[in-house]
Design an enzyme around this catalytic site. Structure first.
Site, PDB file in Angstrom:
ATOM      1  N   ARG A 126      52.423  39.090  61.323  1.00 46.59           N
ATOM      2  CA  ARG A 126      51.921  40.185  60.461  1.00 46.59           C
ATOM      3  C   ARG A 126      52.572  40.203  59.081  1.00 46.59           C
ATOM      4  O   ARG A 126      52.644  41.220  58.423  1.00 46.59           O
ATOM      5  CB  ARG A 126      52.105  41.549  61.132  1.00 46.59           C
ATOM      6  CG  ARG A 126      51.339  41.666  62.419  1.00 46.59           C
ATOM      7  CD  ARG A 126      51.219  43.112  62.880  1.00 46.59           C
ATOM      8  NE  ARG A 126      50.535  43.143  64.153  1.00 46.59           N
ATOM      9  CZ  ARG A 126      51.141  42.965  65.322  1.00 46.59           C
ATOM     10  NH1 ARG A 126      52.439  42.772  65.363  1.00 46.59           N
ATOM     11  NH2 ARG A 126      50.453  42.990  66.429  1.00 46.59           N
ATOM     12  N   LYS A 148      45.926  36.817  45.675  1.00 44.42           N
ATOM     13  CA  LYS A 148      44.726  36.492  46.469  1.00 44.42           C
ATOM     14  C   LYS A 148      45.038  35.244  47.282  1.00 44.42           C
ATOM     15  O   LYS A 148      45.400  34.201  46.730  1.00 44.42           O
ATOM     16  CB  LYS A 148      43.532  36.201  45.558  1.00 44.42           C
ATOM     17  CG  LYS A 148      42.824  37.450  45.071  1.00 44.42           C
ATOM     18  CD  LYS A 148      41.509  37.092  44.402  1.00 44.42           C
ATOM     19  CE  LYS A 148      40.830  38.334  43.864  1.00 44.42           C
ATOM     20  NZ  LYS A 148      39.595  38.010  43.110  1.00 44.42           N
ATOM     21  N   GLU A 190      40.040  27.211  32.755  1.00 47.32           N
ATOM     22  CA  GLU A 190      40.440  28.545  33.232  1.00 47.32           C
ATOM     23  C   GLU A 190      41.285  29.258  32.165  1.00 47.32           C
ATOM     24  O   GLU A 190      41.217  30.477  32.021  1.00 47.32           O
ATOM     25  CB  GLU A 190      41.236  28.452  34.549  1.00 47.32           C
ATOM     26  CG  GLU A 190      40.441  27.954  35.750  1.00 47.32           C
ATOM     27  CD  GLU A 190      39.565  29.026  36.422  1.00 47.32           C
ATOM     28  OE1 GLU A 190      39.510  30.177  35.933  1.00 47.32           O
ATOM     29  OE2 GLU A 190      38.907  28.690  37.431  1.00 47.32           O
ATOM     30  N   GLU A 250      41.122  44.518  43.322  1.00 49.39           N
ATOM     31  CA  GLU A 250      39.768  44.357  42.778  1.00 49.39           C
ATOM     32  C   GLU A 250      38.830  45.434  43.342  1.00 49.39           C
ATOM     33  O   GLU A 250      37.881  45.135  44.066  1.00 49.39           O
ATOM     34  CB  GLU A 250      39.231  42.941  43.076  1.00 49.39           C
ATOM     35  CG  GLU A 250      38.072  42.580  42.179  1.00 49.39           C
ATOM     36  CD  GLU A 250      37.705  41.089  42.258  1.00 49.39           C
ATOM     37  OE1 GLU A 250      38.621  40.236  42.274  1.00 49.39           O
ATOM     38  OE2 GLU A 250      36.514  40.798  42.282  1.00 49.39           O
ATOM     39  N   ARG A 260      39.698  43.908  37.656  1.00 53.32           N
ATOM     40  CA  ARG A 260      40.048  42.523  38.057  1.00 53.32           C
ATOM     41  C   ARG A 260      38.794  41.648  38.104  1.00 53.32           C
ATOM     42  O   ARG A 260      38.879  40.425  37.994  1.00 53.32           O
ATOM     43  CB  ARG A 260      40.787  42.546  39.404  1.00 53.32           C
ATOM     44  CG  ARG A 260      41.379  41.191  39.766  1.00 53.32           C
ATOM     45  CD  ARG A 260      42.387  41.244  40.893  1.00 53.32           C
ATOM     46  NE  ARG A 260      42.863  39.897  41.193  1.00 53.32           N
ATOM     47  CZ  ARG A 260      43.904  39.602  41.939  1.00 53.32           C
ATOM     48  NH1 ARG A 260      44.613  40.568  42.489  1.00 53.32           N
ATOM     49  NH2 ARG A 260      44.262  38.359  42.149  1.00 53.32           N
ATOM     50  N   ASN A 264      36.389  36.987  36.804  1.00 52.42           N
ATOM     51  CA  ASN A 264      35.297  36.126  37.287  1.00 52.42           C
ATOM     52  C   ASN A 264      34.375  35.684  36.164  1.00 52.42           C
ATOM     53  O   ASN A 264      33.308  35.133  36.426  1.00 52.42           O
ATOM     54  CB  ASN A 264      34.480  36.845  38.374  1.00 52.42           C
ATOM     55  CG  ASN A 264      35.301  37.008  39.630  1.00 52.42           C
ATOM     56  OD1 ASN A 264      36.122  36.143  39.943  1.00 52.42           O
ATOM     57  ND2 ASN A 264      35.123  38.101  40.331  1.00 52.42           N
ATOM     58  N   HIS A 271      30.173  28.995  40.317  1.00 58.11           N
ATOM     59  CA  HIS A 271      30.037  28.913  41.787  1.00 58.11           C
ATOM     60  C   HIS A 271      28.694  28.312  42.166  1.00 58.11           C
ATOM     61  O   HIS A 271      28.600  27.501  43.093  1.00 58.11           O
ATOM     62  CB  HIS A 271      30.118  30.312  42.419  1.00 58.11           C
ATOM     63  CG  HIS A 271      31.514  30.838  42.509  1.00 58.11           C
ATOM     64  ND1 HIS A 271      31.807  32.183  42.538  1.00 58.11           N
ATOM     65  CD2 HIS A 271      32.699  30.196  42.572  1.00 58.11           C
ATOM     66  CE1 HIS A 271      33.113  32.343  42.616  1.00 58.11           C
ATOM     67  NE2 HIS A 271      33.680  31.159  42.641  1.00 58.11           N
TER      68      HIS A 271
HETATM   69  P1  NAD Z   1      44.201  21.475  44.335  1.00 57.99           P
HETATM   70  O1  NAD Z   1      45.184  22.335  44.965  1.00 57.99           O
HETATM   71  O2  NAD Z   1      43.177  20.815  45.190  1.00 57.99           O
HETATM   72  O3  NAD Z   1      44.953  20.359  43.471  1.00 57.99           O
HETATM   73  C1  NAD Z   1      44.191  19.411  42.775  1.00 57.99           C
HETATM   74  C2  NAD Z   1      44.693  17.983  43.052  1.00 57.99           C
HETATM   75  O4  NAD Z   1      45.890  17.769  42.325  1.00 57.99           O
HETATM   76  C3  NAD Z   1      45.021  17.716  44.504  1.00 57.99           C
HETATM   77  O5  NAD Z   1      44.639  16.408  44.831  1.00 57.99           O
HETATM   78  C4  NAD Z   1      46.550  17.828  44.540  1.00 57.99           C
HETATM   79  O6  NAD Z   1      47.143  17.083  45.574  1.00 57.99           O
HETATM   80  C5  NAD Z   1      46.910  17.283  43.194  1.00 57.99           C
HETATM   81  N1  NAD Z   1      48.163  17.737  42.611  1.00 57.99           N
HETATM   82  C6  NAD Z   1      48.707  18.959  42.664  1.00 57.99           C
HETATM   83  N2  NAD Z   1      49.776  19.026  41.884  1.00 57.99           N
HETATM   84  C7  NAD Z   1      49.937  17.799  41.343  1.00 57.99           C
HETATM   85  C8  NAD Z   1      50.860  17.245  40.424  1.00 57.99           C
HETATM   86  N3  NAD Z   1      51.806  17.986  39.854  1.00 57.99           N
HETATM   87  N4  NAD Z   1      50.739  15.941  40.101  1.00 57.99           N
HETATM   88  C9  NAD Z   1      49.719  15.174  40.617  1.00 57.99           C
HETATM   89  N5  NAD Z   1      48.803  15.661  41.454  1.00 57.99           N
HETATM   90  C10 NAD Z   1      48.916  16.964  41.806  1.00 57.99           C
HETATM   91  O7  NAD Z   1      43.365  22.260  43.190  1.00 57.99           O
HETATM   92  P2  NAD Z   1      43.708  23.477  42.225  1.00 57.99           P
HETATM   93  O8  NAD Z   1      42.783  23.353  41.099  1.00 57.99           O
HETATM   94  O9  NAD Z   1      45.153  23.608  41.971  1.00 57.99           O
HETATM   95  O10 NAD Z   1      43.315  24.739  43.090  1.00 57.99           O
HETATM   96  C11 NAD Z   1      41.986  24.965  43.474  1.00 57.99           C
HETATM   97  C12 NAD Z   1      41.996  26.017  44.566  1.00 57.99           C
HETATM   98  O11 NAD Z   1      42.515  27.231  44.053  1.00 57.99           O
HETATM   99  C13 NAD Z   1      40.613  26.327  45.116  1.00 57.99           C
HETATM  100  O12 NAD Z   1      40.685  26.357  46.511  1.00 57.99           O
HETATM  101  C14 NAD Z   1      40.305  27.722  44.585  1.00 57.99           C
HETATM  102  O13 NAD Z   1      39.491  28.472  45.446  1.00 57.99           O
HETATM  103  C15 NAD Z   1      41.699  28.300  44.510  1.00 57.99           C
HETATM  104  N6  NAD Z   1      41.856  29.406  43.547  1.00 57.99           N
HETATM  105  C16 NAD Z   1      42.473  30.518  43.999  1.00 57.99           C
HETATM  106  C17 NAD Z   1      42.673  31.580  43.138  1.00 57.99           C
HETATM  107  C18 NAD Z   1      43.438  32.775  43.624  1.00 57.99           C
HETATM  108  O14 NAD Z   1      43.491  33.776  42.894  1.00 57.99           O
HETATM  109  N7  NAD Z   1      44.050  32.705  44.774  1.00 57.99           N
HETATM  110  C19 NAD Z   1      42.259  31.496  41.809  1.00 57.99           C
HETATM  111  C20 NAD Z   1      41.625  30.327  41.378  1.00 57.99           C
HETATM  112  C21 NAD Z   1      41.425  29.284  42.264  1.00 57.99           C
HETATM  113  N1  GLY Z   2      41.155  34.307  40.183  1.00 54.59           N
HETATM  114  C1  GLY Z   2      40.608  35.617  40.203  1.00 54.59           C
HETATM  115  C2  GLY Z   2      41.574  36.644  40.630  1.00 54.59           C
HETATM  116  O1  GLY Z   2      42.730  36.382  40.853  1.00 54.59           O
HETATM  117  O2  GLY Z   2      41.205  37.769  40.761  1.00 54.59           O
END
Ligand code: NAD
Ligand code: GLY
Length: 383
Positions: A126, A148, A190, A250, A260, A264, A271
């Site tokens: 939890r 998130k 972004e 949000e 928040r 988007n 998307h």
């Molecule tokens: P990712 O985590 O898939 O990383 C992208 C690639 O880069 C992967 O192959 C990873 O292994 C590699 N990598 C990571 N760090 C590295 C480094 N320093 N050097 C070399 N390679 C490296 O992608 P991302 O863009 O970081 O994240 C995308 C995810 O984030 C999605 O699942 C999306 O839904 C999520 N997201 C979440 C939020 C949130 O608020 N929680 C916001 C935006 C996106």
């Molecule tokens: N990436 C959108 C949020 O954190 O709300």
């Protein structure tokens, strides 16, 4: 030099700090000891093979040096591993390793690792302490900040999850030296998104950074360049921190320009592009890049945004890098997928549009004529 950005949450005790600086992975141990509630506890490092291969040893050494007993769990690399199966395996690992309520999870990686590890931290026993060490640009400025967490499922992306704040975020700018170019572009898109909704200062700062961006200087760890990178990251994170402080969960009913939801911006179209290409063609941030262009064109078509601001946005986006073309994608197929976003809140879809840079507005989809969507698509696909 380390920059510190504070995130204020509703529960004061849950407020936390984001530290930004070069080489900070080497100080993960003392930082974790200061940040986790139990500095004598165990720490489960969740990462993937690629990131752990690059940065795991330094982090592990520093954690051990600070008295932690790090245990490492590596998940698969890529969006397709952000699922229930990986979550189950991660929870089994935590349980099998005897991780208890006084122990900590540390996510070392991009948004996939961070979202999954954060959700595991939220549900295991939890909720146990959670620390984020983001290693992609996108995860540094967006996903590691704001709590998130979640996973994908057969019924959609990120539809299973929890709001669960980390106890701290450690951003080591040096980890960006190994990030592939497309991942940088995705993160920069972004950053442009946050600049466009955040205000003229953040937009100008982001635009100036992109103008001066030089991968060679990043690789060489040029001091002046590193400082400007850290300063841009701090400005981005501060903006997100302000939005999260005002609307942590949000709220469905909050519809003003600081809701928040405005984060988007660019995401409805982004998307949809990801969905019609089966999540294989775009990096998420690249799809958002097109989404920003589409939202700007749409805002113009609806008489909200001036043409010179659309041009400015496009110019800055171009500096973020090249986006995969969308000219071969059928606009009607894209528009048909808007209904998936629509299902999420009371069967209504709202767009985040712009009145000017830094002035987002939430606009009902039902008030948008098809012709405005079609013309926005045409102009977005043309560039
Ligand atoms: P990712 O985590 O898939 O990383 C992208 C690639 O880069 C992967 O192959 C990873 O292994 C590699 N990598 C990571 N760090 C590295 C480094 N320093 N050097 C070399 N390679 C490296 O992608 P991302 O863009 O970081 O994240 C995308 C995810 O984030 C999605 O699942 C999306 O839904 C999520 N997201 C979440 C939020 C949130 O608020 N929680 C916001 C935006 C996106
Ligand atoms: N990436 C959108 C949020 O954190 O709300």
């Amino acid at each position: 030099m380390t920059s510190i950005v504070k995130i204020k949450t509703k529960q004061k005790a849950d407020s936390y700090e984001i530290r930004i600086g070069a080489g900070l992975r080497n100080f993960a141990g003392p930082w974790a000891a200061e940040t986790a509630s139990n500095p004598a506890g165990r720490i489960a490092v969740i990462s993937n093979k690629k990131v752990f291969g690059l940065y795991g040893e330094a982090a592990e050494k520093s954690l051990a040096g600070a008295g932690f007993k790090p245990l490492v769990h590596l998940i698969g690399d890529g969006e397709r591993y952000k699922n229930l199966k990986t979550l189950e395996n991660t929870l089994k690992f935590l349980s099998g390793s005897g991780i208890s309520r006084t122990d900590t999870i540390l996510a070392l990686g991009g948004g996939v690792v961070g979202d999954l590890a954060g959700f595991a931290a939220a549900v295991y026993l939890r909720g146990i302490d959670f620390l984020q060490v983001p290693t992609t640009l996108l995860s540094m400025i967006d996903s590691s900040v704001g709590g998130k967490t979640g996973i994908n499922s057969s019924f959609g992306k990120n539809l299973i999850g929890a709001f669960y704040q980390p106890r701290g975020v450690l951003i080591d700018t040096e980890t960006l030296t190994t990030l592939p170019r497309r991942e940088l572009t995705a993160g920069f898109c972004e950053a442009v998104k946050q600049g466009a909704i955040g205000g003229q200062n953040l937009f100008d700062k982001t635009a100036a950074f992109l103008e001066s961006f030089d991968r060679k200087k990043l690789a060489q760890k040029d001091t002046e360049f590193t400082l400007s990178l850290a300063s841009m990251l701090a400005a981005q994170v501060s903006f997100k921190a302000r939005i999260v402080a005002g609307d942590e969960r949000e709220s469905v009913s909050k519809m003003d320009a600081r809701s928040r939801k405005i984060l988007n911006f660019g995401h409805t179209f982004g998307h949809a592009l990801e969905k019609v290409t089966n999540y294989r063609y775009f990096k998420h941030g690249e799809a958002v890049g097109h989404g920003i262009r589409f939202a700007a064109e749409l805002s113009k078509n609806l008489g909200l945004l001036a043409q010179d601001e659309v041009k400015l946005l496009n110019d800055v986006l171009r500096r973020a890098g090249t986006l995969p073309p969308i000219a071969d994608i059928d606009p009607l197929e894209v528009f048909a997928t808007f209904k998936f976003d629509k299902k999420l809140i009371n069967n209504s879809l709202n767009w985040i549009l712009l009145k000017r840079i830094g002035e987002p507005v939430i606009f009902p989809h039902s008030d948008i004529p098809l012709a405005a969507l079609k013309s926005a698509f045409k102009n977005t696909a043309r560039a």
